[in-house]
Design a protein around this motif. Structure first.
Motif, PDB file in Angstrom:
ATOM      1  N   GLY A  30       0.803  -1.227   0.000  1.00 44.06           N
ATOM      2  CA  GLY A  30       0.000   0.000   0.000  1.00 44.06           C
ATOM      3  C   GLY A  30       0.828   1.264   0.000  1.00 44.06           C
ATOM      4  N   ILE A  31       1.990   1.222   0.640  1.00 41.59           N
ATOM      5  CA  ILE A  31       2.831   2.423   0.671  1.00 41.59           C
ATOM      6  C   ILE A  31       3.377   2.720  -0.721  1.00 41.59           C
ATOM      7  CG2 ILE A  31       4.926   3.465   1.637  1.00 41.59           C
ATOM      8  CD1 ILE A  31       4.400   1.828   4.189  1.00 41.59           C
ATOM      9  N   ALA A  32       3.888   1.700  -1.397  1.00 39.81           N
ATOM     10  CA  ALA A  32       4.394   1.910  -2.757  1.00 39.81           C
ATOM     11  C   ALA A  32       3.272   2.350  -3.693  1.00 39.81           C
ATOM     12  CB  ALA A  32       5.063   0.636  -3.273  1.00 39.81           C
ATOM     13  N   GLU A  33       2.083   1.778  -3.517  1.00 39.25           N
ATOM     14  CA  GLU A  33       0.932   2.181  -4.336  1.00 39.25           C
ATOM     15  C   GLU A  33       0.590   3.646  -4.089  1.00 39.25           C
ATOM     16  OE1 GLU A  33      -2.017  -0.627  -3.082  1.00 39.25           O
ATOM     17  OE2 GLU A  33      -0.956  -2.306  -4.010  1.00 39.25           O
ATOM     18  N   ALA A  34       0.635   4.070  -2.826  1.00 42.28           N
ATOM     19  CA  ALA A  34       0.326   5.464  -2.489  1.00 42.28           C
ATOM     20  C   ALA A  34       1.366   6.412  -3.077  1.00 42.28           C
ATOM     21  CB  ALA A  34       0.242   5.636  -0.978  1.00 42.28           C
ATOM     22  N   MET A  35       2.628   6.011  -3.040  1.00 40.26           N
ATOM     23  CA  MET A  35       3.676   6.859  -3.617  1.00 40.26           C
ATOM     24  C   MET A  35       3.451   7.045  -5.112  1.00 40.26           C
ATOM     25  SD  MET A  35       7.239   5.828  -1.663  1.00 40.26           S
ATOM     26  CE  MET A  35       7.421   4.269  -2.511  1.00 40.26           C
ATOM     27  N   ARG A  36       3.187   5.948  -5.806  1.00 43.22           N
ATOM     28  CA  ARG A  36       2.975   6.045  -7.257  1.00 43.22           C
ATOM     29  C   ARG A  36       1.713   6.836  -7.579  1.00 43.22           C
ATOM     30  NH1 ARG A  36       6.095   1.374  -7.274  1.00 43.22           N
ATOM     31  NH2 ARG A  36       4.475  -0.043  -6.604  1.00 43.22           N
ATOM     32  N   ALA A  37       0.648   6.619  -6.829  1.00 45.17           N
ATOM     33  CA  ALA A  37      -0.604   7.355  -7.076  1.00 45.17           C
ATOM     34  C   ALA A  37      -0.398   8.855  -6.878  1.00 45.17           C
ATOM     35  CB  ALA A  37      -1.712   6.848  -6.156  1.00 45.17           C
ATOM     36  N   HIS A  38       0.302   9.218  -5.822  1.00 50.49           N
ATOM     37  CA  HIS A  38       0.568  10.639  -5.563  1.00 50.49           C
ATOM     38  C   HIS A  38       1.433  11.232  -6.671  1.00 50.49           C
ATOM     39  CE1 HIS A  38       1.274  14.272  -3.206  1.00 50.49           C
ATOM     40  NE2 HIS A  38       2.539  14.154  -3.548  1.00 50.49           N
ATOM     41  N   SER A  39       2.480  10.524  -7.033  1.00 51.62           N
ATOM     42  CA  SER A  39       3.445  11.044  -7.990  1.00 51.62           C
ATOM     43  C   SER A  39       2.936  11.032  -9.430  1.00 51.62           C
ATOM     44  CB  SER A  39       4.745  10.241  -7.888  1.00 51.62           C
ATOM     45  OG  SER A  39       5.800  10.917  -8.514  1.00 51.62           O
ATOM     46  N   VAL A  40       2.107  10.056  -9.784  1.00 47.99           N
ATOM     47  CA  VAL A  40       1.609   9.990 -11.165  1.00 47.99           C
ATOM     48  C   VAL A  40       0.670  11.159 -11.465  1.00 47.99           C
ATOM     49  CG1 VAL A  40      -0.480   8.536 -10.985  1.00 47.99           C
ATOM     50  CG2 VAL A  40       1.047   8.307 -12.965  1.00 47.99           C
ATOM     51  N   ALA A  41       0.103  11.766 -10.429  1.00 48.10           N
ATOM     52  CA  ALA A  41      -0.712  12.971 -10.638  1.00 48.10           C
ATOM     53  C   ALA A  41       0.158  14.154 -11.052  1.00 48.10           C
ATOM     54  CB  ALA A  41      -1.485  13.303  -9.358  1.00 48.10           C
ATOM     55  N   ILE A  42       1.465  14.041 -10.825  1.00 50.47           N
ATOM     56  CA  ILE A  42       2.406  15.101 -11.166  1.00 50.47           C
ATOM     57  C   ILE A  42       3.113  14.807 -12.486  1.00 50.47           C
ATOM     58  CG2 ILE A  42       4.500  16.315 -10.370  1.00 50.47           C
ATOM     59  CD1 ILE A  42       3.514  15.480  -7.472  1.00 50.47           C
ATOM     60  N   THR A  43       3.485  13.538 -12.681  1.00 51.59           N
ATOM     61  CA  THR A  43       4.174  13.143 -13.909  1.00 51.59           C
ATOM     62  C   THR A  43       3.784  11.720 -14.292  1.00 51.59           C
ATOM     63  OG1 THR A  43       6.324  12.701 -14.962  1.00 51.59           O
ATOM     64  CG2 THR A  43       6.216  12.450 -12.568  1.00 51.59           C
ATOM     65  N   PRO A  44       3.534  11.467 -15.567  1.00 55.74           N
ATOM     66  CA  PRO A  44       3.193  10.102 -15.975  1.00 55.74           C
ATOM     67  C   PRO A  44       4.374   9.137 -15.827  1.00 55.74           C
ATOM     68  CG  PRO A  44       3.423  11.514 -17.896  1.00 55.74           C
ATOM     69  CD  PRO A  44       3.502  12.407 -16.695  1.00 55.74           C
ATOM     70  N   PHE A  45       5.585   9.663 -15.709  1.00 50.25           N
ATOM     71  CA  PHE A  45       6.754   8.799 -15.569  1.00 50.25           C
ATOM     72  C   PHE A  45       6.772   8.039 -14.235  1.00 50.25           C
ATOM     73  CE2 PHE A  45       8.658  12.169 -18.419  1.00 50.25           C
ATOM     74  CZ  PHE A  45       8.394  11.460 -19.583  1.00 50.25           C
ATOM     75  N   ALA A  46       5.978   8.484 -13.270  1.00 45.96           N
ATOM     76  CA  ALA A  46       5.923   7.812 -11.971  1.00 45.96           C
ATOM     77  C   ALA A  46       5.469   6.365 -12.115  1.00 45.96           C
ATOM     78  CB  ALA A  46       4.989   8.559 -11.023  1.00 45.96           C
ATOM     79  N   MET A  47       4.696   6.061 -13.149  1.00 48.31           N
ATOM     80  CA  MET A  47       4.225   4.684 -13.324  1.00 48.31           C
ATOM     81  C   MET A  47       5.348   3.732 -13.696  1.00 48.31           C
ATOM     82  SD  MET A  47       2.239   4.793 -17.006  1.00 48.31           S
ATOM     83  CE  MET A  47       1.350   6.294 -16.685  1.00 48.31           C
ATOM     84  N   LEU A  48       6.529   4.266 -14.002  1.00 52.48           N
ATOM     85  CA  LEU A  48       7.662   3.424 -14.342  1.00 52.48           C
ATOM     86  C   LEU A  48       8.456   2.977 -13.111  1.00 52.48           C
ATOM     87  CD1 LEU A  48       8.938   5.417 -17.450  1.00 52.48           C
ATOM     88  CD2 LEU A  48       7.346   3.482 -17.386  1.00 52.48           C
ATOM     89  N   SER A  49       8.071   3.445 -11.961  1.00 48.30           N
ATOM     90  CA  SER A  49       8.757   3.076 -10.723  1.00 48.30           C
ATOM     91  C   SER A  49       8.469   1.624 -10.353  1.00 48.30           C
ATOM     92  CB  SER A  49       8.295   3.977  -9.577  1.00 48.30           C
ATOM     93  OG  SER A  49       8.765   3.482  -8.345  1.00 48.30           O
ATOM     94  N   ARG A  50       9.515   0.923  -9.952  1.00 53.59           N
ATOM     95  CA  ARG A  50       9.367  -0.453  -9.461  1.00 53.59           C
ATOM     96  C   ARG A  50       9.558  -0.505  -7.954  1.00 53.59           C
ATOM     97  NH1 ARG A  50      12.547  -4.243 -10.565  1.00 53.59           N
ATOM     98  NH2 ARG A  50      14.403  -2.964 -10.546  1.00 53.59           N
ATOM     99  N   ALA A  51       9.541   0.645  -7.306  1.00 53.72           N
ATOM    100  CA  ALA A  51       9.777   0.727  -5.867  1.00 53.72           C
ATOM    101  C   ALA A  51       8.824  -0.166  -5.101  1.00 53.72           C
ATOM    102  CB  ALA A  51       9.614   2.172  -5.397  1.00 53.72           C
TER     103      ALA A  51
END
Length: 177
Positions: free
Chosen positions: A93-114
């Motif tokens: 859930g934490i990694a999902e929250a990070m990507r959800a927050h960041s993808v609202a700023i840049t579409p490149f956030a979806m490339l994170s494997r964190a």
């Protein structure tokens, strides 16, 4: 509540002096009134990262270990794999929250494997290596960190004794069948 952190920057090219993302994370931790016990730069290789994670989780009082870098699509990006190597269980859930927050700023956030995971009573959070992305990801999760630390310390749920007392009280009031 003072939360204690360790920061591991995973990079072949950065030093402590040139690690801007790690420095920024240390600043963000301090702004919350929390403590950074250790900040290191480790080679961007799976066994070195895993060793640094084990050391930070098992030999410091860190509640949370932040990794910085190595979570993208480059073949050199192995931080999530190293994290899985040493983790007891994942906390998706934490990694999902990070990507959800960041993808609202840049579409490149979806490339994170964190990933985020737990080793014993320590939370491991993979953050991106760029200062901007690490800051954005931090902003998406910082509010939940105190509760996560409490949960890992066993303070988030009723203990067996608490449950027994609640059941006894309910029985005394005739609320149990």
């Amino acid at each position: 509540m003072t939360i204690k952190f360790a920061i591991i920057t995973c990079s072949d090219t950065r030093t402590l002096e040139t690690d801007e993302a790690g420095q920024k994370l240390e600043q963000l931790i301090a702004e919350q009134g929390w403590e950074c016990l250790r900040r290191v730069v480790e080679k961007d290789e799976r066994p070195f990262i895993a060793g640094a994670l084990i050391d930070a989780c098992d030999h410091t009082d860190a509640d949370i270990v932040l990794t910085c870098g190595g979570s993208g699509l480059s073949l050199r990006d192995v931080t999530p794999e190293a994290t899985r190597d040493v983790a007891d269980r994942e906390v998706p859930g934490i990694a999902e929250a990070m990507r959800a927050h960041s993808v609202a700023i840049t579409p490149f956030a979806m490339l994170s494997r964190a990933i985020c995971a737990q080793r014993g009573h320590t939370l491991i959070i993979n953050l991106p290596g760029s200062t901007k992305a690490a800051t954005e990801n931090w902003e998406g999760i910082v509010a939940a960190l105190p509760h996560a630390v409490k949960m890992m310390a066993g303070e988030g749920h009723d203990t067996q004794k608490d449950l027994a007392q609640k059941l006894a009280a309910a029985a005394a009031r005739g609320e149990l069948g």
